[in-house]
Design an enzyme around this catalytic site. Structure first.
Site, PDB file in Angstrom:
ATOM      1  N   SER A 101       0.156  -4.916  -5.176  1.00  0.00           N
ATOM      2  CA  SER A 101      -1.034  -5.632  -5.675  1.00  0.00           C
ATOM      3  C   SER A 101      -0.751  -6.266  -7.031  1.00  0.00           C
ATOM      4  CB  SER A 101      -2.254  -4.711  -5.732  1.00  0.00           C
ATOM      5  OG  SER A 101      -2.023  -3.598  -6.567  1.00  0.00           O
ATOM      6  N   ASP A 132       0.501  -0.936 -13.952  1.00  0.00           N
ATOM      7  CA  ASP A 132       1.185  -1.703 -12.907  1.00  0.00           C
ATOM      8  C   ASP A 132       1.394  -3.158 -13.318  1.00  0.00           C
ATOM      9  OD1 ASP A 132       0.711   0.675 -11.692  1.00  0.00           O
ATOM     10  OD2 ASP A 132      -0.588  -0.114 -10.100  1.00  0.00           O
ATOM     11  N   GLY A 137       0.790  -1.228   0.000  1.00  0.00           N
ATOM     12  CA  GLY A 137       0.000   0.000   0.000  1.00  0.00           C
ATOM     13  C   GLY A 137       0.821   1.276   0.000  1.00  0.00           C
TER      14      GLY A 137
HETATM   15  P1  ADP Z   1      -0.040  -1.094  -3.628  1.00  0.00           P
HETATM   16  O1  ADP Z   1      -0.352  -1.867  -4.862  1.00  0.00           O
HETATM   17  O2  ADP Z   1       0.338   0.317  -3.921  1.00  0.00           O
HETATM   18  O3  ADP Z   1       0.969  -1.753  -2.754  1.00  0.00           O
HETATM   19  P2  ADP Z   1      -2.798  -1.675  -3.082  1.00  0.00           P
HETATM   20  O4  ADP Z   1      -3.749  -1.153  -2.088  1.00  0.00           O
HETATM   21  O5  ADP Z   1      -3.149  -1.560  -4.526  1.00  0.00           O
HETATM   22  O6  ADP Z   1      -1.385  -0.995  -2.786  1.00  0.00           O
HETATM   23  O7  ADP Z   1      -2.546  -3.229  -2.816  1.00  0.00           O
HETATM   24  C1  ADP Z   1      -2.154  -3.687  -1.539  1.00  0.00           C
HETATM   25  C2  ADP Z   1      -2.912  -4.954  -1.211  1.00  0.00           C
HETATM   26  O8  ADP Z   1      -2.456  -6.056  -2.024  1.00  0.00           O
HETATM   27  C3  ADP Z   1      -2.675  -5.411   0.204  1.00  0.00           C
HETATM   28  O9  ADP Z   1      -3.533  -4.723   1.108  1.00  0.00           O
HETATM   29  C4  ADP Z   1      -3.016  -6.905   0.103  1.00  0.00           C
HETATM   30  O10 ADP Z   1      -4.410  -7.086   0.121  1.00  0.00           O
HETATM   31  C5  ADP Z   1      -2.513  -7.274  -1.288  1.00  0.00           C
HETATM   32  N1  ADP Z   1      -1.144  -7.824  -1.189  1.00  0.00           N
HETATM   33  C6  ADP Z   1      -0.009  -7.242  -1.604  1.00  0.00           C
HETATM   34  N2  ADP Z   1       1.077  -8.020  -1.350  1.00  0.00           N
HETATM   35  C7  ADP Z   1       0.602  -9.132  -0.726  1.00  0.00           C
HETATM   36  C8  ADP Z   1       1.211 -10.340  -0.204  1.00  0.00           C
HETATM   37  N3  ADP Z   1       2.530 -10.539  -0.263  1.00  0.00           N
HETATM   38  N4  ADP Z   1       0.395 -11.257   0.358  1.00  0.00           N
HETATM   39  C9  ADP Z   1      -0.931 -11.076   0.389  1.00  0.00           C
HETATM   40  N5  ADP Z   1      -1.561  -9.977  -0.092  1.00  0.00           N
HETATM   41  C10 ADP Z   1      -0.819  -9.024  -0.641  1.00  0.00           C
HETATM   42 MG    MG Z   2      -1.942  -1.460  -6.246  1.00  0.00          MG
END
Ligand code: ADP
Ligand code: MG
Length: 384
Positions: free
Chosen positions: A127, A171, A121
């Site tokens: 994501s 992305d 995040g």
């Molecule tokens: P960003 O893509 O900028 O990091 P987002 O809000 O789009 O932020 O995505 C973050 C979300 O992706 C997390 O809250 C989680 O739900 C999911 N996520 C990311 N990495 C993981 C991981 N390693 N394991 C499980 N879920 C993940």
């Molecule tokens: Mg994202």
């Protein structure tokens, strides 16, 4: 977490099965902000932070998803996949599985373990890294192969239609198709792309402001509406203009007075940002780092003043970098209202640059920022 051995061990211990292991990187956007949904240009880079996915088949018809980051496991029935997301981390990998099923593939049972070091995040696209790593893992299990651009579309659909986040294609595209030591100029209209080499003497210094202003969701929607309003005004005079990608600065001079003042400013950002992004790729290709830095500075000004998507902290992070030794260019990257700045810095100065910027920001804003020194990494792939 590029630790192949660690992921293999945890998958073996948890599922008693040898996993096939895939990696997909996070990303940072060098230039081209809020241009993707106007069918314009973006120029992201895949970074060293990445997510690993380990997969092995199961014979009980279950889909078991485990994330080491969350220390949490969720089980689904492969024959009865959920229709809807549940506001849980598993929505992201599950969304990919459900989208593959919607594309007509029969999904068998499997165990999937995920482990990443992309900060969650923070705008570095954890994501997309999870989605693309999952997509590679599951398509490999199904013995089907999606070319990189189609794999990116699949993951974008998962995030748009299943998770319910209205992201563009950038992305997932860079995570799937990034190339080591290169930025990627992507034409969001037809997904054609050109690689632009990042010289070895240039480091990517990513500075996290540690703030994320909660207005972001609503402001994203209102910016998009203003961009569409501006486009509709131009299209009244030039019907061939379907997106701001097709519009010019001259169109704004001619018909800008028919738009609301905000729509005019937003459109000016998008139209000039498209020009800057294409010019920035040319600057990289011609090794003109001075021009690249100038374009990044102009892009930040446009994003902050015309698009009004910056904030006090991000403006400070960019301003505080300006006179530090080694800086080539700095700007706020990502959706806006906080998140990270991207600084291109001469590699020999990168470590002292990061330290000095962090100290200045802490003094000025009162928050200790996270600062990462990265290089342009390769896109998603299977690890042997
Ligand atoms: P960003 O893509 O900028 O990091 P987002 O809000 O789009 O932020 O995505 C973050 C979300 O992706 C997390 O809250 C989680 O739900 C999911 N996520 C990311 N990495 C993981 C991981 N390693 N394991 C499980 N879920 C993940
Ligand atoms: Mg994202």
């Amino acid at each position: 977490m590029h630790d192949f051995g660690a992921l293999r061990s945890l998958h073996l211990a948890r599922f008693q099965a040898e996993p096939a292991i895939f990696v997909a990187p996070g990303r940072v956007n060098l230039i081209g902000e809020h241009t993707d949904y106007a069918e314009g240009f973006v120029m992201p880079v895949a970074i060293d932070f990445a997510t690993l996915a380990g997969i092995s088949p199961r014979s009980d018809g279950k889909i078991v998803l485990y994330s080491e980051n969350y220390g949490d496991e969720k089980t689904f029935d492969a024959e009865a996949l959920p229709e809807k997301a549940s506001k849980h981390w598993s929505d992201y990998p599950l969304g990919v599985v459900v989208t593959l099923a919607r594309e007509g593939h029969a999904i068998p049972g499997f165990s999937l373990s995920l482990w990443g070091d992309v900060p969650l995040g923070s705008g570095l696209s954890s994501s997309a890294a999870v989605e693309v790593a999952t997509a590679l893992a599951v398509t490999s299990l199904l013995e089907i192969s999606y070319p990189g651009p189609l794999l990116a579309r699949l993951c974008q659909r998962a995030e748009n239609e299943f998770v319910g986040a209205s992201c563009g294609i950038m992305d997932q595209f860079i995570s799937a198709n990034g190339a080591e030591d290169n930025a990627l100029l992507l034409d969001c209209r037809d997904l054609s792309y050109t690689l632009a080499p990042i010289p070895p003497e240039v480091a990517l210094v990513i500075a996290n402001t540690m703030v994320s202003h909660s207005v972001a969701g609503g402001e994203y929607t209102s910016r998009r509406a203003e961009v569409e309003e501006a486009c509709a005004v131009i299209a009244r005079h030039r019907p061939e203009v379907r997106f701001l990608r097709d519009a010019t600065v001259r169109d704004l001079e001619q018909w800008g007075q028919e738009m609301s003042p905000n729509a005019l400013k937003r459109a000016r950002h998008v139209i000039t940002e498209n020009l800057r992004t294409v010019a920035a790729a040319a600057a990289l290709i011609h090794h003109d780092l001075k021009e690249l830095g100038r374009l990044m500075a102009e892009a930040h000004r446009s994003y902050s003043q015309d698009f009004e998507a910056s904030c006090l902290e991000a403006d400070a992070m960019v301003a505080l970098a300006q006179d530090l030794p080694g800086l080539i260019g700095a700007r706020l990257t990502g959706g806006g209202f906080g998140g990270c700045t991207i600084n291109l810095v001469e590699r020999e100065h990168a470590a002292e640059f990061a330290e000095a910027l962090g100290a200045r920001y802490a003094t000025e804003i009162g928050i200790v920022p996270q600062i990462h020194i990265c290089h342009a990494s390769g896109g998603a792939r299977r690890l042997a």
